[in-house]
Design a protein around this motif. Structure first.
Motif, PDB file in Angstrom:
ATOM      1  N   ASP A   1      -7.282  -0.561   5.603  1.00 53.57           N
ATOM      2  CA  ASP A   1      -6.390  -1.615   5.002  1.00 53.57           C
ATOM      3  C   ASP A   1      -5.611  -2.422   6.254  1.00 53.57           C
TER       4      ASP A   1
ATOM      5  N   LYS B   1       0.722  -1.311  -0.015  1.00 51.80           N
ATOM      6  CA  LYS B   1       0.024   0.000   0.178  1.00 51.80           C
ATOM      7  C   LYS B   1       0.863   1.260  -0.193  1.00 51.80           C
TER       8      LYS B   1
ATOM      9  N   LEU C   1      -1.526   3.659   2.499  1.00 52.65           N
ATOM     10  CA  LEU C   1      -1.971   2.558   3.613  1.00 52.65           C
ATOM     11  C   LEU C   1      -3.081   3.619   4.373  1.00 52.65           C
TER      12      LEU C   1
END
Length: 282
Positions: A153, A145, A149
């Motif tokens: 997540d 990610k 992120l």
């Protein structure tokens, strides 16, 4: 004359009765005192449960178990320190078997538990089992990610991780049903890198809470929370200003250094010491 004789006889009988009663009372009282003293001297024996002659620690996990970042003077991370603490505290021969491999995710650790024949020999003999897992699962998420992120997540990955963790603990219990397991949580070393991730701190807390819940589903399995260990309030500003955490390894700012492993060991030993009935005695 006869009346006088009768009274004399009555008086003699009364005197005999009184003296006899007095003797009985005094003798009986003395006997009770002796019995009481004897009873006080004879205390019930306290049952002493014998200690084991030796303790085996089997440590399973990732780089934290391997001891990456530790000082060269000690080495072995928390495993070396925990082994010494148990031996010194309880005066019992203690040895450890370190199955920590740097970079391993939960899936990779499970694969080793399944295939490592040496581990299959050591696990059934273990008195104490320690586990570090999850840090690399998170790192892989961060790599995927990057700066995009989100806390969501992290939460999604945590759900999947919990399923793998459940299987991992099940596998360990398959080899040893009685030794206490100490599951060590993950910590957030990324405060200076994840400042852009909203609610990242809460996400780490929730991750560990979920891991603790998984652990509670297994007998004699204890969760060790180290999430805030390396971020005490008094150094938070210093870390943000200098970009260096004094408890982490300078080369990667991720693993603990020697001082960090000292702190981790103390947290683990608190749990181990508090549950000694599960592993110390025969």
């Amino acid at each position: 004359m006869k009346k006088k004789s009768i009274w004399i006889i009555v008086i003699i009988i009364l005197l005999i009765a009184v003296s006899g009663g007095t003797y009985y009372f005094v003798h009986n009282n003395e006997q009770q005192v002796v019995e009481t003293k004897t009873a006080k001297k004879t205390k019930p024996k306290i049952k002493v449960i014998p200690k084991k002659k030796s303790i085996d620690i089997v440590a399973v996990g990732d780089s934290l178990t391997q001891g990456v970042g530790d000082s060269k003077s000690v080495g072995g991370g928390y495993v070396t320190r925990l082994t010494k603490k148990v031996q010194d505290k309880y005066d019992v021969k203690t040895q450890s078997h370190n199955y920590g491999v740097s970079g391993d995710t939960s899936s990779q650790i499970m694969t080793r538990i399944k295939n490592d024949k040496k581990m299959h020999q050591d696990l059934p003999k273990a008195d104490i089992i320690t586990v570090t897992v999850g840090g690399n699962d998170f790192m892989h998420l961060l790599q995927r990610k990057g700066l995009d992120l989100t806390a969501g997540d992290i939460a999604d990955e945590q759900v999947q991780f919990d399923k793998r963790l459940t299987q991992l603990l099940t596998d360990l219990r398959g080899y040893n049903k009685t030794a206490p397991i100490y599951l060590i949580g993950i910590y957030n070393p990324f405060s200076i890198y994840l400042s852009n991730v909203k609610n990242a701190k809460t996400a780490f807390i929730n991750w560990n809470k979920a891991s603790a819940k998984v652990a509670s589903n297994f007998n004699d399995t204890h969760f060790v929370d180290i999430n805030n260990l390396y971020q005490p309030k008094n150094i938070k500003k210093k870390v943000q200003k200098t970009g260096v955490n004094p408890y982490l390894y300078k080369k990667d700012h991720f693993h603990p250094n020697g001082t960090g492993y000292d702190m981790m060991t103390e947290k683990i030993f608190e749990q181990v010491n508090g549950t000694k009935k599960e592993w110390l005695y025969k």
